[in-house]
Enzyme design. Structure first.
Site, PDB file in Angstrom:
ATOM      1  N   SER A 198      -2.111  -0.912  11.772  1.00  0.00           N
ATOM      2  CA  SER A 198      -3.068  -0.284  12.702  1.00  0.00           C
ATOM      3  C   SER A 198      -3.895  -1.337  13.453  1.00  0.00           C
ATOM      4  CB  SER A 198      -4.009   0.642  11.929  1.00  0.00           C
ATOM      5  OG  SER A 198      -4.868  -0.104  11.086  1.00  0.00           O
TER       6      SER A 198
ATOM      7  N   ASP B 269      -7.760   6.960   9.836  1.00  0.00           N
ATOM      8  CA  ASP B 269      -7.601   6.296   8.532  1.00  0.00           C
ATOM      9  C   ASP B 269      -8.445   5.018   8.550  1.00  0.00           C
ATOM     10  OD1 ASP B 269      -6.804   5.039   6.219  1.00  0.00           O
ATOM     11  OD2 ASP B 269      -4.685   4.845   6.769  1.00  0.00           O
TER      12      ASP B 269
ATOM     13  N   THR C 296     -21.146  -4.558   6.388  1.00  0.00           N
ATOM     14  CA  THR C 296     -20.432  -3.646   7.284  1.00  0.00           C
ATOM     15  C   THR C 296     -20.801  -2.227   6.880  1.00  0.00           C
ATOM     16  OG1 THR C 296     -18.456  -3.773   5.880  1.00  0.00           O
ATOM     17  CG2 THR C 296     -18.527  -5.259   7.755  1.00  0.00           C
TER      18      THR C 296
ATOM     19  N   GLY D 280     -21.560   0.607  12.363  1.00  0.00           N
ATOM     20  CA  GLY D 280     -21.555  -0.788  12.818  1.00  0.00           C
ATOM     21  C   GLY D 280     -21.780  -1.755  11.675  1.00  0.00           C
TER      22      GLY D 280
ATOM     23  N   ASP E  59     -11.279  -5.342   6.489  1.00  0.00           N
ATOM     24  CA  ASP E  59     -10.412  -6.523   6.621  1.00  0.00           C
ATOM     25  C   ASP E  59     -10.232  -6.893   8.098  1.00  0.00           C
ATOM     26  OD1 ASP E  59     -10.102  -6.360   3.874  1.00  0.00           O
ATOM     27  OD2 ASP E  59      -8.333  -5.060   4.048  1.00  0.00           O
TER      28      ASP E  59
ATOM     29  N   ASP F 165       0.834  -1.213   0.000  1.00  0.00           N
ATOM     30  CA  ASP F 165       0.000   0.000   0.000  1.00  0.00           C
ATOM     31  C   ASP F 165       0.864   1.256   0.000  1.00  0.00           C
ATOM     32  OD1 ASP F 165      -2.173  -1.659   0.138  1.00  0.00           O
ATOM     33  OD2 ASP F 165      -2.566  -1.313   2.269  1.00  0.00           O
TER      34      ASP F 165
ATOM     35  N   SER G 201      -9.076  -0.308  14.537  1.00  0.00           N
ATOM     36  CA  SER G 201      -8.082  -0.265  13.453  1.00  0.00           C
ATOM     37  C   SER G 201      -8.080   1.085  12.738  1.00  0.00           C
ATOM     38  CB  SER G 201      -8.347  -1.384  12.433  1.00  0.00           C
ATOM     39  OG  SER G 201      -9.399  -1.014  11.551  1.00  0.00           O
TER      40      SER G 201
END
Ligand code: RIB
Length: 313
Positions: free
Chosen positions: A295, A250, A224, A229, A256, A16, A286
């Site tokens: 994270s 972020d 999601t 939530g 994931d 990334d 995260s």
């Protein structure tokens, strides 16, 4: 379960390249951005890392390129204790890479160059069959060829192994290939890509989940919903699983984080509701750090946060 859950992830590994900026350039314009971050990513790899950090034994089936990123990606898996017996380098292809753009509110936009991820074929599922058969759960996404995803779903079904599919990035799906899938976990835009129903609120999400459940042989749909939530839906009922308040910087990789942790909580024997609520918190946490894998919380930190949240109620 007295042993650690065994999770097998068949999916992508990317590097990334994340740029943080107040705004993004118009055509022909050059502007200065605020910050840059380089890290290991890819939806499959992120889900594998989340599962590993939550305490599972994790094996990855993936393809990386014959470039600087390939060996570094394999090394990263090894350092985290992820089994790389079925992660191979492919000559003549680049590794998967993802230029990512993050706005000040933490919202992200992602471009993915699939590179070697596209070289993961059904024959590679057969080659990994022995390891996959020993898994409590097989986790899949859409950054590898769809024929491989469909083949892995049918493998899991034949062997009676729980299977989770994260249909990301969103694309049109052959509904019949999803028959027998235990969990389909899209976000709002991925759910729309599958069902054709736009998801702007909880009511839309319920309609969308009902539509997918009615037109596929999927047992459960979990949509999601970012800061709202998630929605857990079966043919009989649906339930909104509440989010937890966090300071997002972020949001990249939050989906994931949800999927990797959900797979572990479920394999530990938790109910779907309990596993989904915990995964909501794991995903939320995260988003409080930059990057994807870096994270993610480990289990000790996560359990402390979970206990803290319980005390607040
Ligand atoms: O879900 C986030 C991931 O999407 C990033 O790590 C990027 O590599 C893309 O696969």
């Amino acid at each position: 379960m007295s042993r650690s859950p065994r999770i097998a992830v068949v999916g992508s590994a990317n590097v990334d390249l994340t740029t943080f900026s107040d705004r993004f350039p118009r055509p022909g314009e050059t502007i200065f951005a605020q910050k840059f971050d380089l890290g290991f990513g890819g939806k499959g790899a992120n889900q594998a890392v989340a599962a590993r950090l939550c305490g599972a034994e994790v094996a990855m089936v993936a393809r990386v390129g014959a470039d600087l990123f390939g060996p570094a990606t394999i090394d990263n898996f090894k350092k985290l204790g992820i089994d790389t017996g079925h992660v191979k380098q492919v000559e003549g292809l680049s590794s998967g890479v993802a230029p990512i753009f993050v706005e000040p509110n933490g919202q992200n936009r992602i471009l993915v160059v699939k590179g070697a991820n596209d070289a993961l074929k059904p024959i590679d599922i057969d080659a990994a069959a022995e390891m996959l058969r020993a898994a409590d759960c097989i986790v899949l996404q859409f950054e590898i060829p769809l024929e491989t995803v469909y083949y892995a779903i049918s493998f899991a079904k034949k062997k009676g192994i729980r299977c989770i599919l994260n249909p990301a990035p969103g694309q049109t799906v052959e509904m019949s290939a999803l028959a027998g899938l235990d969990y389909l976990i899209p976000n709002e835009s991925e759910a729309e890509a599958i069902s054709g129903i736009a998801v702007r609120n909880l009511e839309d999400a319920k309609k969308c989940a009902e539509g997918i459940l009615a037109s596929s042989g999927v047992r459960r749909v979990i949509i999601t919903l970012g800061a709202n939530g998630s929605l857990l839906a079966s043919r009989e009922a649906s339930e909104h699983l509440s989010p937890f308040a966090v300071n997002t910087v972020d949001s990249t990789g939050a989906g994931d984080a949800f999927i990797g942790s959900f797979a572990v909580f479920l394999a530990e024997g938790m109910s779907e509701r309990e596993a989904g609520l915990r995964a909501n918190l794991y995903a939320g946490l995260s988003t409080t750090g930059i990057g994807t894998q870096k994270s993610f919380y480990d289990r000790v930190r996560f359990d402390a946060e979970w206990a803290g949240q319980r005390l607040k109620k």
